[in-house]
Design an enzyme around this catalytic site. Sequence first.
Site, PDB file in Angstrom:
ATOM      1  N   CYS A  58      49.108  33.898  30.905  1.00  0.00           N
ATOM      2  CA  CYS A  58      48.452  34.068  29.605  1.00  0.00           C
ATOM      3  C   CYS A  58      49.117  33.179  28.573  1.00  0.00           C
ATOM      4  CB  CYS A  58      48.598  35.511  29.131  1.00  0.00           C
ATOM      5  SG  CYS A  58      48.061  36.655  30.337  1.00  0.00           S
ATOM      6  N   THR A  95      38.206  39.138  45.002  1.00  0.00           N
ATOM      7  CA  THR A  95      36.799  38.755  45.007  1.00  0.00           C
ATOM      8  C   THR A  95      36.015  39.409  46.154  1.00  0.00           C
ATOM      9  OG1 THR A  95      37.422  36.677  43.956  1.00  0.00           O
ATOM     10  CG2 THR A  95      35.273  36.723  45.020  1.00  0.00           C
ATOM     11  N   LEU A 123      39.961  38.698  30.287  1.00  0.00           N
ATOM     12  CA  LEU A 123      40.838  39.875  30.232  1.00  0.00           C
ATOM     13  C   LEU A 123      40.302  40.991  29.328  1.00  0.00           C
ATOM     14  CD1 LEU A 123      44.220  37.914  30.197  1.00  0.00           C
ATOM     15  CD2 LEU A 123      43.251  39.158  32.121  1.00  0.00           C
TER      16      LEU A 123
HETATM   17  C1  LIG Z   1      36.396  38.819  37.824  1.00  0.00           C
HETATM   18  C2  LIG Z   1      37.888  38.674  37.948  1.00  0.00           C
HETATM   19  C3  LIG Z   1      38.728  39.286  37.014  1.00  0.00           C
HETATM   20  C4  LIG Z   1      40.121  39.166  37.126  1.00  0.00           C
HETATM   21  N1  LIG Z   1      40.920  39.786  36.208  1.00  0.00           N
HETATM   22  C5  LIG Z   1      42.286  39.719  36.336  1.00  0.00           C
HETATM   23  C6  LIG Z   1      43.152  40.434  35.443  1.00  0.00           C
HETATM   24  O1  LIG Z   1      42.694  41.173  34.558  1.00  0.00           O
HETATM   25  N2  LIG Z   1      44.486  40.281  35.603  1.00  0.00           N
HETATM   26  C7  LIG Z   1      45.040  39.504  36.596  1.00  0.00           C
HETATM   27  O2  LIG Z   1      46.266  39.399  36.699  1.00  0.00           O
HETATM   28  N3  LIG Z   1      44.237  38.862  37.499  1.00  0.00           N
HETATM   29  C8  LIG Z   1      42.880  38.949  37.375  1.00  0.00           C
HETATM   30  N4  LIG Z   1      42.076  38.308  38.291  1.00  0.00           N
HETATM   31  C9  LIG Z   1      42.700  37.534  39.391  1.00  0.00           C
HETATM   32  C10 LIG Z   1      42.730  38.351  40.707  1.00  0.00           C
HETATM   33  O3  LIG Z   1      43.475  39.537  40.570  1.00  0.00           O
HETATM   34  C11 LIG Z   1      43.274  37.514  41.871  1.00  0.00           C
HETATM   35  O4  LIG Z   1      44.592  37.102  41.567  1.00  0.00           O
HETATM   36  C12 LIG Z   1      42.440  36.267  42.137  1.00  0.00           C
HETATM   37  O5  LIG Z   1      41.071  36.545  41.968  1.00  0.00           O
HETATM   38  C13 LIG Z   1      42.666  35.701  43.554  1.00  0.00           C
HETATM   39  O6  LIG Z   1      42.358  36.650  44.544  1.00  0.00           O
HETATM   40  P1  LIG Z   1      40.916  36.721  45.311  1.00  0.00           P
HETATM   41  O7  LIG Z   1      40.634  35.340  45.817  1.00  0.00           O
HETATM   42  O8  LIG Z   1      41.096  37.744  46.373  1.00  0.00           O
HETATM   43  O9  LIG Z   1      39.931  37.130  44.259  1.00  0.00           O
HETATM   44  C14 LIG Z   1      40.680  38.415  38.200  1.00  0.00           C
HETATM   45  C15 LIG Z   1      39.824  37.826  39.138  1.00  0.00           C
HETATM   46  C16 LIG Z   1      38.450  37.948  39.047  1.00  0.00           C
HETATM   47  C17 LIG Z   1      37.579  37.318  40.091  1.00  0.00           C
END
Ligand SMILES: Cc1cc2nc3c(=O)[nH]c(=O)nc-3n(C[C@H](O)[C@H](O)[C@H](O)COP(=O)(O)O)c2cc1C
Length: 302
Positions: A129, A265, A72
């Site tokens: 968190c 992603t 984060l």
């Molecule tokens: C590199 C990275 C950073 C992320 N940072 C956050 C964040 O700051 N806050 C949050 O709620 N989710 C964060 N996520 C989670 C994504 O928003 C999402 O919920 C999760 O990756 C699943 O979706 P996806 O499979 O399309 O990536 C992050 C995911 C990745 C891969």
Amino acid sequence: MKLDVKIGDIKLANPVMTASGTFGYAAEYKELLNFDRIGGIIVKGLSLEPSTGNPLPRVVETPCGLLNAVGLENVGLKAFIRDKLPFLQTLKSPVFVNIYGKKVEEYGELASAINSLDGIAGVEVNISCPNVSAGGAAFGVDPDAASLVVDQVRKCTSKHVMVKLSPNVTDIVRIAQAVEDAGADSVSLINTLTGLAIDSETFSPMLANVTGGLSGPAIKPVALRMVWQVASNVKIPVIGIGGIATATDAIEFIIAGATAVQVGTAMLVDPDCHGRIVSGLRAFLKRKKFESINDIRGRLIV
Ligand SMILES: Cc1cc2nc3c(=O)[nH]c(=O)nc-3n(C[C@H](O)[C@H](O)[C@H](O)COP(=O)(O)O)c2cc1C
């Protein structure tokens, strides 16, 4: 073909949003895509103070997925308002600020500061968190702790409150119902699933943080199951997240009951995938003879 959807009072021109943490503060993608094609924008998780995140390495590829322990990292509230907000205020699509804290009060302070900002539609509350006042378990794994956070945020803002659920729980429906009762306007799910990658040559974890959050196509079936369960048991809109990379993926989430979806992603692989997904949604509706994307929502036949 009508692609517009409503999340509470907020109208999205199409249901395909960005997910937090894979889209920075939007300006990073300026050269890469047309922002008008994005239904809604969620920016990187924001805390009161800046955070440098976890030590490197903090990202590793796994089969069909990505394990990250970015931790984060973000610029903090003050720099966000000074440096990032002006660009976000130029965008047509609704913008939501993803917020997180270590204590309930921090969520409230963030929500209240964001409440006074023009050009921001609402907050997405990341409850995955650690709650430092209660031994470090995530707020989002306990219905009472989750509900305390949402109650506090609700008191501090009249803007839209979207609550982002953690999948690292036994019964996600209980958490969703708790945050709905506490005043959430919508829920988004799922955040990443906790995982571990090991280098057998060195007997070491691949990430400096040891564990990380799994995202990408590997988590899609888990996300779909949870979206279906939650959408069947709450009245507020559900935003589906997890492994979405194509129009077909997005359609599956909408059939499971999602009003909108977020793409995370996949953005790291194809920054302009929103345009492709939106065109695919339109083609699907035409082929299946539906007038509106809302006509397929929750139509899973079981
Ligand atoms: C590199 C990275 C950073 C992320 N940072 C956050 C964040 O700051 N806050 C949050 O709620 N989710 C964060 N996520 C989670 C994504 O928003 C999402 O919920 C999760 O990756 C699943 O979706 P996806 O499979 O399309 O990536 C992050 C995911 C990745 C891969």
